[in-house]
Design a protein around this motif. Structure first.
Motif, mmCIF file in Angstrom:
data_model
loop_
_atom_site.group_PDB
_atom_site.id
_atom_site.type_symbol
_atom_site.label_atom_id
_atom_site.label_comp_id
_atom_site.label_asym_id
_atom_site.label_seq_id
_atom_site.Cartn_x
_atom_site.Cartn_y
_atom_site.Cartn_z
ATOM 1 N N PHE A 34 30.208 -1.377 -2.043
ATOM 2 C CA PHE A 34 28.832 -1.289 -2.526
ATOM 3 C C PHE A 34 28.613 -1.969 -3.871
ATOM 4 O O PHE A 34 27.484 -2.199 -4.268
ATOM 5 N N THR A 35 29.689 -2.221 -4.602
ATOM 6 C CA THR A 35 29.510 -2.717 -5.974
ATOM 7 C C THR A 35 30.180 -4.067 -6.170
ATOM 8 O O THR A 35 31.037 -4.472 -5.389
ATOM 9 N N GLN A 36 29.805 -4.712 -7.261
ATOM 10 C CA GLN A 36 30.575 -5.862 -7.719
ATOM 11 C C GLN A 36 31.779 -5.319 -8.487
ATOM 12 O O GLN A 36 31.859 -4.125 -8.758
ATOM 13 N N SER A 37 32.662 -6.229 -8.852
ATOM 14 C CA SER A 37 33.917 -5.747 -9.435
ATOM 15 C C SER A 37 33.766 -5.211 -10.855
ATOM 16 O O SER A 37 34.645 -4.540 -11.348
ATOM 17 N N VAL A 38 32.650 -5.473 -11.526
ATOM 18 C CA VAL A 38 32.555 -5.095 -12.933
ATOM 19 C C VAL A 38 32.201 -3.632 -13.172
ATOM 20 O O VAL A 38 31.748 -3.284 -14.246
ATOM 21 N N PHE A 39 32.381 -2.804 -12.158
ATOM 22 C CA PHE A 39 32.238 -1.368 -12.349
ATOM 23 C C PHE A 39 33.645 -0.795 -12.490
ATOM 24 O O PHE A 39 34.588 -1.309 -11.890
ATOM 25 N N CYS A 40 33.782 0.262 -13.278
ATOM 26 C CA CYS A 40 35.119 0.811 -13.477
ATOM 27 C C CYS A 40 35.570 1.518 -12.195
ATOM 28 O O CYS A 40 34.759 1.888 -11.343
ATOM 29 N N ASP A 41 36.881 1.701 -12.081
ATOM 30 C CA ASP A 41 37.425 2.314 -10.874
ATOM 31 C C ASP A 41 36.959 3.760 -10.694
ATOM 32 O O ASP A 41 36.903 4.254 -9.578
ATOM 33 N N PHE A 42 36.620 4.423 -11.792
ATOM 34 C CA PHE A 42 36.126 5.789 -11.649
ATOM 35 C C PHE A 42 34.758 5.782 -10.969
ATOM 36 O O PHE A 42 34.520 6.535 -10.026
ATOM 37 N N SER A 43 33.866 4.909 -11.423
ATOM 38 C CA SER A 43 32.527 4.882 -10.824
ATOM 39 C C SER A 43 32.595 4.423 -9.369
ATOM 40 O O SER A 43 31.877 4.938 -8.512
ATOM 41 N N ARG A 72 29.518 6.800 -25.698
ATOM 42 C CA ARG A 72 28.189 6.214 -25.477
ATOM 43 C C ARG A 72 27.177 6.830 -26.438
ATOM 44 O O ARG A 72 26.060 6.344 -26.558
ATOM 45 N N MET A 73 27.545 7.939 -27.116
ATOM 46 C CA MET A 73 26.627 8.583 -28.053
ATOM 47 C C MET A 73 26.656 7.838 -29.389
ATOM 48 O O MET A 73 27.652 7.228 -29.755
ATOM 49 N N PHE A 125 36.733 -2.172 -17.158
ATOM 50 C CA PHE A 125 35.281 -2.309 -16.937
ATOM 51 C C PHE A 125 34.489 -1.068 -17.357
ATOM 52 O O PHE A 125 33.303 -0.970 -17.079
ATOM 53 N N CYS A 126 35.148 -0.098 -17.993
ATOM 54 C CA CYS A 126 34.439 1.088 -18.488
ATOM 55 C C CYS A 126 33.351 0.629 -19.451
ATOM 56 O O CYS A 126 33.624 -0.081 -20.419
ATOM 57 N N SER A 127 32.119 1.032 -19.147
ATOM 58 C CA SER A 127 31.029 0.507 -19.964
ATOM 59 C C SER A 127 30.889 1.264 -21.286
ATOM 60 O O SER A 127 30.193 0.824 -22.179
ATOM 61 N N CYS A 128 31.550 2.418 -21.390
ATOM 62 C CA CYS A 128 31.524 3.129 -22.674
ATOM 63 C C CYS A 128 32.568 2.589 -23.643
ATOM 64 O O CYS A 128 32.300 2.354 -24.807
ATOM 65 N N TYR A 129 33.776 2.403 -23.123
ATOM 66 C CA TYR A 129 34.885 2.050 -24.001
ATOM 67 C C TYR A 129 35.198 0.558 -23.969
ATOM 68 O O TYR A 129 36.178 0.107 -24.538
ATOM 69 N N GLY A 130 34.358 -0.204 -23.274
ATOM 70 C CA GLY A 130 34.653 -1.622 -23.104
ATOM 71 C C GLY A 130 34.425 -2.440 -24.350
ATOM 72 O O GLY A 130 34.892 -3.564 -24.460
ATOM 73 N N ILE A 131 33.717 -1.863 -25.317
ATOM 74 C CA ILE A 131 33.326 -2.705 -26.445
ATOM 75 C C ILE A 131 33.595 -2.020 -27.780
ATOM 76 O O ILE A 131 33.318 -2.552 -28.836
#
Lengths: 373, 339
Positions: free
Chosen positions: A47-56, A276-277, A306-312
């Protein structure tokens, strides 16, 4: 006890979901936290592209594969957590009814608190539709007290790891921590109290193991690889976690007086913060403080790819650990399992670095280092 | 091969001795290296890594014993490192394991104590390591992810595409006047870039096109590695170790990108890891620390009980038998220690 068959079951993903309201509603509820195998990831990847983390991806995969635990859920509540999980929630709507709620990220603003209170009120209202009866404020307040007891207990169990020779391993601590998400608190308080007493009584004798903290992205229930390597193979001990499936959600409590919904809004926004906070500095400072409080010899800062919280946010964390003189290993991970050997090499080399640092007599002028993978 | 220690260290004191010969093994993803260290000589040997690590290790040891003309029973200690280090056991010789990161640092430090920053490129991974000049210990390191871009394997694949041998890659690259731009960091994508560059180059002098692409490949790999270096900082002196350190094209590309030159080495630095392992062997032999699996896997009974409770609850959740009391529950006053 026997139960009415019409009882509803509710699932959620994030540690920012006020369980007090769910429990007050009398619904069955569980955090959908099971992940760690590549098959479930693959099922989600349809359902997703690869840029989602494995957890999601695993969250989708759990529903897509018809995991019986996920299938038992009548409704999914998700507070808009990270960008990926929000989209994942929208997708899961194809499998199960979903209610998406907002989570304000700017903790400093008074308006965030009021706004979050409104969202919790909306959660309560939506649950009312699901179960068909009101949830009284006094009952929510009672749940706050109950959950606070449990949080304190789990925190106390964790704090036994502050001993030079901790009576439990990091892998052991996972059990009382994850029970919080699966077992009703009314059943858990006595159990955890017994655990705390039993562990308190364990002799503190023995040598001091290498003490480590794991920090960063979510460590799913089923992703024990790092613990296996660190504790099972290297003989180190994970004494504290700076992530949302470890100690973090139990670090603070919720105010027990006044308007219970506002207390929940404040309490959940003021929990040990997720990355993310905002402000980010709060999270960075908390991580450093936790590492010092538990006197760790080193930190593994883990980024789930690809974790969007810790990716940056890597740099501020790494720099901060360095500035307080705690060695840190920067590690990226996923659920593929095919990098086991490399992760092991990195971890072992990191432990060699820490040991070299500890054994060096004049540690006064050694600058703390970071290691990256 | 046999080297005399003083070829490298001259009159400098050598602090890594043990009263018996020791062996360091570096089992790499492509090649396996062995070093036998006596008080005054270094014996080195190299073979292709076989399917079975133990066989590869035994073969290395056999070769070293013949080279150095010593008996197996004389060996005081074996330290192994590299990607196959875990799969070994020796029942007649004390043995332990150290990571290749520490071994490369120690190997470089032993012969070139002025080295501060090490770049190690092997078959499947690349590392930047900062070493403590006083004792050869690792201070800091950065290692590539599981992706093999910027490693020996990347160069090997590219050589196949260009129809030249891996050994020719570097020398070809050095003759290039205008290196091709290979932007991809991924071996797979770089491969398709190389194919399209080749298609373009077919009209010009072929060896020139090959040289330009070869140079481009080296710069692409070197960029990956210098990024690693960026994470730990570049403190001179720099030294280049691992199998790829023998590739003049890579050496040149790295020096250009980093803006710093490597210490010239007369010892073949493909053996740096094995030498470091041998140095560790002397230290561990002296300390008498053989391998011990320090693991902690006994679970406390208090938490196994919880495990059962969780499973029970999850089962009830699935079977929909997890009813809860509706209405108010009597909540007894409870204080859970002091938080």
């Amino acid at each position: 006890m026997t139960k009415p068959m019409d009882e509803k079951r509710v699932g959620y993903f994030c540690a920012y979901t006020p369980l007090e309201v769910l429990n007050a509603a009398g619904v069955g509820h569980a955090r959908l936290l099971k992940a760690g195998d590549s098959e479930t990831v693959a099922a989600g990847e349809l359902f997703t592209q690869s840029v989602f983390c494995d957890f999601s991806k695993s969250c989708i995969g759990g529903f897509a594969q018809g995991d019986p635990f996920y299938s038992a859920v009548d409704k999914l509540y998700n507070f808009h957590t990270c960008a990926s999980m929000k989209r994942v929630t929208e997708l899961i709507e194809g499998f199960v009814p979903v209610k998406l709620l907002n989570l304000p990220k700017l903790r400093d603003l008074e308006s965030s608190r009021l706004f979050f209170r409104d969202e919790i009120f909306e959660l309560k209202r939506d649950l009312f539709e699901l179960i068909g009866h009101e949830i009284s404020d006094s009952y929510i307040r009672e749940q706050i007290v109950r959950y606070n007891i449990l949080r304190k207990l789990i925190k106390n169990i964790s704090e036994l790891r502050k001993r030079d020779n901790p009576p439990i391993s990091g892998k052991d601590f996972v059990e009382p921590a994850r029970a919080f998400y699966y077992v009703p608190p009314e059943k858990l308080i006595d159990t955890h109290d017994k655990i705390y007493r039993a562990l308190s009584a364990v002799s503190g004798a023995g040598s001091r193991p290498l003490r480590l903290m794991i920090s960063g992205s979510i460590a799913a229930d089923g992703d024990r690889r790092l613990l296996d390597i660190l504790e099972g193979e290297m003989g180190a001990r994970v004494v504290v976690e700076d992530h949302c499936a470890g100690l973090k959600p139990f670090y603070n409590t919720v105010k027990e007086t006044g308007d219970p919904l506002l207390a929940l809004a404040d309490g959940y926004l003021d929990q040990a913060p997720c990355t993310r906070m905002k402000t980010l500095q709060d999270n960075v400072n908390f991580a450093g403080q936790l590492a010092q409080e538990y006197q760790v010899d080193g930190v593994l800062h883990v980024y789930l790819k690809f974790c969007s919280c810790y990716g940056i946010t890597k740099k501020p964390f790494l720099n901060h650990f360095q500035s307080i003189d705690i060695p840190v290993l920067d590690l990226s991970s996923d659920y593929s399992g095919n990098d086991y050997g490399q992760i092991k090499t990195r971890i072992k080399a990191f432990i060699e670095v820490i040991n070299a640092r500890r054994s060096k007599k004049n540690g006064s002028n050694t600058i703390c280092r970071r290691c990256t993978g | 091969m046999k080297y005399r220690l003083d070829e490298f260290i001259g009159g400098r004191p050598w602090k890594f001795t043990y009263d018996r010969p020791v062996i360091g093994l570096d089992l790499g993803s492509r090649a396996s290296k062995g070093v036998l260290l006596t008080g005054k000589d270094i014996f080195v040997t190299l073979i292709a890594t076989g399917l079975y690590m133990q066989e590869t290790a035994d073969e290395l040891i056999e070769k070293l014993l013949v080279l150095a003309n010593v008996q197996r029973s004389e060996i005081g200690f074996i330290t192994s490192t590299g990607y196959g280090r875990i799969a070994l056991s020796f029942n007649d010789i004390p043995f332990d394991v150290v990571t290749e990161i520490s071994c490369h640092a120690m190997g470089a430090h032993a012969l070139y104590p002025e080295a501060r920053t090490i770049i190690d490129i092997g078959g499947q991974d690349s590392k930047a390591i900062k070493v403590d000049r006083t004792n050869g210990m690792v201070v800091e390191f950065a290692m590539n992810d599981k992706c093999a871009a910027g490693t020996g394997q990347f160069l090997e694949k590219a050589a196949v595409l260009l129809g030249i041998t891996l050994d020719q890659m570097g020398t070809y690259a050095l003759t290039s006047k205008s290196p091709a731009i290979i932007s991809s960091q991924c071996v797979v994508f770089a491969e398709s870039e190389v194919i399209s560059l080749r298609a373009k180059g077919a009209r010009v002098n072929d060896s020139e096109a090959v040289a330009n692409i070869a140079a481009g490949i080296h710069y692409s790999a070197a960029r990956r590695v210098s990024n690693l270096l960026g994470r730990i900082g570049t403190e001179p002196e720099l030294i280049f170790t691992g199998g790829v350190s023998n590739n003049p094209g890579m050496r040149h590309a790295l020096e250009e990108l980093i803006g710093n030159s490597f210490i010239p080495t007369t010892f073949d630095m493909i053996y740096a890891g094995a030498l470091g392992a041998a140095v560790y062997a002397t230290q561990h032999a002296a300390r008498g620390t053989a391998v011990s699996s320090a693991s902690f896997d006994k679970q406390h009974t208090a938490t196994t009980h919880i495990n059962e409770l969780i499973e029970q609850e999850q089962r009830a959740f699935i079977d929909k038998t997890d009813g809860r009391k509706k209405g108010r529950l009597f909540l007894r006053l409870y204080t859970a220690g002091s938080a």
